[in-house]
Scaffold this active site. Structure first.
Site, PDB file in Angstrom:
ATOM      1  N   GLY A 128       0.795  -1.221   0.000  1.00 39.18           N
ATOM      2  CA  GLY A 128       0.000   0.000   0.000  1.00 39.18           C
ATOM      3  C   GLY A 128       0.827   1.270   0.000  1.00 39.18           C
ATOM      4  CB  CYS A 141     -23.325 -14.424 -20.526  1.00 34.67           C
ATOM      5  SG  CYS A 141     -22.914 -13.434 -19.091  1.00 34.67           S
TER       6      CYS A 141
END
Lengths: 291, 237, 277
Positions: free
Chosen positions: A31, A243
């Protein structure tokens, strides 16, 4: 066709080493934004110069590369970057998430869960999550160093005060490994949970701002929130029109100028592989036309 | 009765730097003492330094030489002449009260709160303090309609009554009175005289300046003639 | 309910336990600040006790703001020691604290009220966020509680709670200054530094602010170090005062004694310069 004038993956070896050192440091401090000597790339800032440099530094001849832009393999940015590495590194490319070893992405995380050994490279426009409220870089660095993150909640507070809920829907700030607050790049907050305890290595490159940061595999990534306004991802009322998948991130596609629209998977690879009757059915044709 | 205040050999002069450093003697060699339950009045013509003595005892004038010993409720003694600011502050809370001639009006605070404030400063509950304040304001005939208003706009006499109530509300063992009756009518003057008598009966030691002969005669146990300490007198002689 | 569980701050009331009232909160000895060969302030010593208001007076350039900034860890002194008694009772040398400790102190146990509210507010977020920021900085994570706490403080400084979602840009100068004060007081600090808090305001607005400050200081038992060139402000708010000239403290003591019986030529000049209305 590879031009002999290019070194493997465009960048010279010294530069790649420099970038790899930055990546190693970034992996060691999850981070944390590691500065690096970002190079001029043969594309404009905002087109993924940071991501491209990170990809170039981690790519080996045996890697299989996938590039997506907003989830799609076939948009200009994705095609251009894929072509760039086909030309300069002669690596195999793919659109299948499971097949890829390195995936460079702009603004999405693939729907299919990433696996150990894969690397996800994010293109990052603005790496500093605190900049919105504190424009001074000297001050934000100090705030990171001293873990002074109250300001992030000031931003979320403002959201709730103005909109009644946390209105930030992308680039939603996260707390990484209980230490650094990080901007996950402008992915939809829908994707935030996928960063947590992910099996793949996640690398973030900001070319214009000259920063690299990382989330090593199996790192805790928590989206910031309030006790009485907990973090929530977007929910979609309908399944994908192509889909039929649910629980995936959908894009709204305008079909005509009479209000016709459909919601389809933003992840094109996922959508294609989940269609019940192959890619050549009628709505798929409609969809291809719409694009 | 035990001594509450002992003033000995106190001198005071002002150096006026803006007027070429001229030194203006005020008083010198002031010595007297004040016992519990006694009201001592400083006498002498105006301008002789009576107010300066009160201000030195209260600590808001500095002292050039001498001692001003205050006996605190716990029996310990403090020399006001050499005490630091914090000690004087503590002394004002615990030992020495002051009723000045003029009210320093604070904007937006009601008369009732102005009066109750010194009690609150001593840690007395607000309700009780306000009750005591109302009793005193009533005794001093301040119209009820004014109690909730800030005294800044009151007449001189009304302001002074607020100020008297504020000064008398606490039970400081020593009370300094700087012409508390100056702009009061006969009826309210009598109220103040009664208040002073009550304080005396309760053992409060008082040091006052009263220009009003009647009031002085009514309350004074002793008169200390300030003229004999006057710096000006000496300078002239 | 504690809004600040991580630090255990008592946000309800800042009154110090009686046993500690005799010990100074802040103690400064031999403090000097030089800007090259120019004197900011020289050899200043002082102490501030809980619940006490200390005014530092003097005209501009006298070093009072330099001194204030040195006390508040905003400016590193050239020499001297600044000690502070922490909430746990330990006395710490402020310039030996880590930067993290200094900053934590600054936004929990201290407040700093700037002359210009723009310097002390976040102008691009709402009044409520301005008040809540310190609480969020020490770990408050409940929106509803943050909001009710912000409303409570806005009303305490006489800003209608209905303005909670407005930007400070939409506020008048006096309101901005009161918002800045609320923002500072929300964590229940024990010591507040103020730099000419009534400086840029109209006279009528000044009076209201002074009165509000006076009440807050008394109700919350705050210790205050206030820098002002305005002796009326010192008279109304402070118990003790220090007069500075040329970077040095030339006279100090009870506020009413300094103002009624000034000794130093410069203090006499200052006092005689007050306009009488």
């Amino acid at each position: 066709m590879i031009s002999a004038a290019y070194n493997f993956a465009y960048l010279d070896e010294q530069t790649k080493r420099m970038i790899r050192r930055a990546i190693l440091k970034a992996v060691a401090i999850p981070g944390y934004q590691v500065p690096f000597a970002s190079r001029e790339m043969p594309m404009p800032y905002g087109w993924g110069t940071g991501g491209v440099q990170v990809t170039a530094a981690v790519l080996g001849p045996d890697d299989v590369l996938k590039v997506i832009d907003q989830g799609a393999d076939d948009t200009t940015n994705a095609v251009a970057i894929r072509g760039f590495f086909e030309k300069t590194a002669r690596v195999r490319t793919t659109t299948a998430t499971a097949e890829a070893t390195v995936i460079q992405t702009r603004h999405r995380i693939p729907e299919e869960p990433l696996t150990a050994g894969q690397i996800l490279v994010y293109q990052v426009p603005i790496p500093e999550p605190l900049r919105f409220l504190e424009p001074r870089e000297t001050e934000t660095r100090k705030m990171h160093a001293l873990t002074e993150y109250g300001l992030m909640h000031v931003k979320l507070y403002e959201d709730i005060a103005r909109h009644g809920h946390i209105a930030t829907t992308y680039a939603y700030p996260v707390h990484v490994a209980g230490r650094y607050v990080m901007d996950p790049s402008p992915i939809p907050k829908f994707d935030n949970p996928k960063m947590n305890d992910c099996e793949a290595l996640q690398l973030f490159g900001a070319g214009r701002e000259k920063r690299i940061y990382a989330i090593p595999p199996h790192t805790e990534v928590v989206s910031l929130d309030f006790e009485d306004h907990p973090f929530r991802v977007q929910e979609f009322a309908e399944p994908c029109a192509l889909c039929g998948s649910t629980g995936v991130y959908l894009d709204e596609v305008i079909l005509d100028d009479r209000g016709g629209r459909m919601f389809v998977c933003s992840d094109t690879d996922y959508c294609t592989s989940h269609r019940p009757s192959g890619p050549d059915d009628q709505s798929a044709a409609e969809w291809e036309n719409a694009r | 009765m035990p001594a509450r205040l002992i003033v000995s050999g106190v001198s005071k002069s002002f150096v006026m730097h803006l007027r070429g450093g001229v030194q203006i003697p005020v008083i010198s060699g002031v010595s007297f003492s004040l016992d519990a339950g006694e009201c001592v009045v400083l006498g002498g013509p105006s301008g002789i330094g009576k107010s300066s003595i009160l201000k030195m005892v209260y600590g808001n004038y500095g002292v050039d030489s001498g001692q001003i010993i205050a006996v605190r409720p716990d029996g310990k003694m403090t020399d006001i002449a050499s005490a630091n600011a914090r000690t004087i502050h503590a002394l004002r809370r615990s030992t020495i009260g002051y009723v000045s001639q003029f009210l320093r009006a604070v904007p937006r605070v009601s008369a009732r709160d102005v009066v109750a404030e010194p009690l609150a400063g001593q840690g007395i509950a607000r309700e009780e303090a306000l009750g005591r304040a109302e009793e005193l304001l009533e005794k001093l005939n301040l119209p009820k309609a004014l109690w909730d208003l800030p005294p800044a706009t009151f007449s001189g006499g009304e302001q002074q009554r607020v100020n008297i109530a504020r000064g008398f509300i606490t039970s400081h063992p020593v009370l300094l009175l700087d012409e508390p009756t100056a702009s009061l009518d006969a009826q309210n003057r009598q109220v103040v005289v009664d208040l002073i008598r009550d304080k005396k009966a309760a053992g409060t030691a008082m040091l006052g300046i009263f220009h009003d002969q009647d009031v002085r005669d009514a309350v004074a146990d002793r008169i200390v003639d300030v003229a004999r300490f006057s710096g000006r007198g000496e300078a002239a002689a | 309910m504690s809004l600040a569980p991580e630090t255990g701050l008592d946000t309800a009331k800042g009154a110090a336990p009686a046993a500690d009232a005799d010990l100074p909160l802040l103690r400064v000895s031999g403090l000097s600040k030089f800007y090259g060969d120019r004197v900011g302030c020289r050899d200043v010593s002082l102490a501030v006790w809980p619940g006490e208001v200390l005014a530092i007076a003097g005209e501009s350039g006298s070093g009072k703001t330099t001194l204030l900034n040195c006390l508040a860890t905003r400016l590193t002194p050239t020499s001297g020691v600044v000690e502070y008694r922490m909430r746990d009772g330990s006395v710490r040398d402020l310039y030996r604290l880590s930067e993290a400790e200094q900053r934590l102190l600054m936004r929990t146990d201290w407040g700093f009220v700037h002359q210009n509210p723009i310097d002390g507010l976040r102008m691009n977020v709402s009044a409520g966020a301005n008040v809540g920021e310190r609480l969020m900085a020490v770990g408050a994570r409940h929106y509803g509680k943050l909001r009710s706490e912000a409303e409570r403080w806005l009303e305490r400084v006489e800003i209608p709670a209905s303005r909670i979602d407005d930007d400070p840009r939409a506020f008048s100068g006096g309101m901005r200054q009161r918002l800045q004060i609320a923002r500072n007081l929300v964590t229940g600090p024990r010591l507040i530094f103020m730099d000419e808090p009534t400086g840029g305001l109209d006279v009528s607005v000044q009076a209201r602010l002074l009165d509000l400050l006076r009440q807050l200081v008394a109700d919350l038992g705050l210790a205050v170090v206030i820098v002002t060139h305005d002796l009326a402000v010192a008279r109304l708010l402070s118990h003790r005062m220090m007069v500075m000239k040329g970077g040095e403290v030339i006279e100090e003591g009870l506020t009413d004694r300094i103002l009624d019986d000034p000794r130093e030529p410069y203090t006499q000049l200052l006092v005689s310069s007050i306009l009488q209305v």
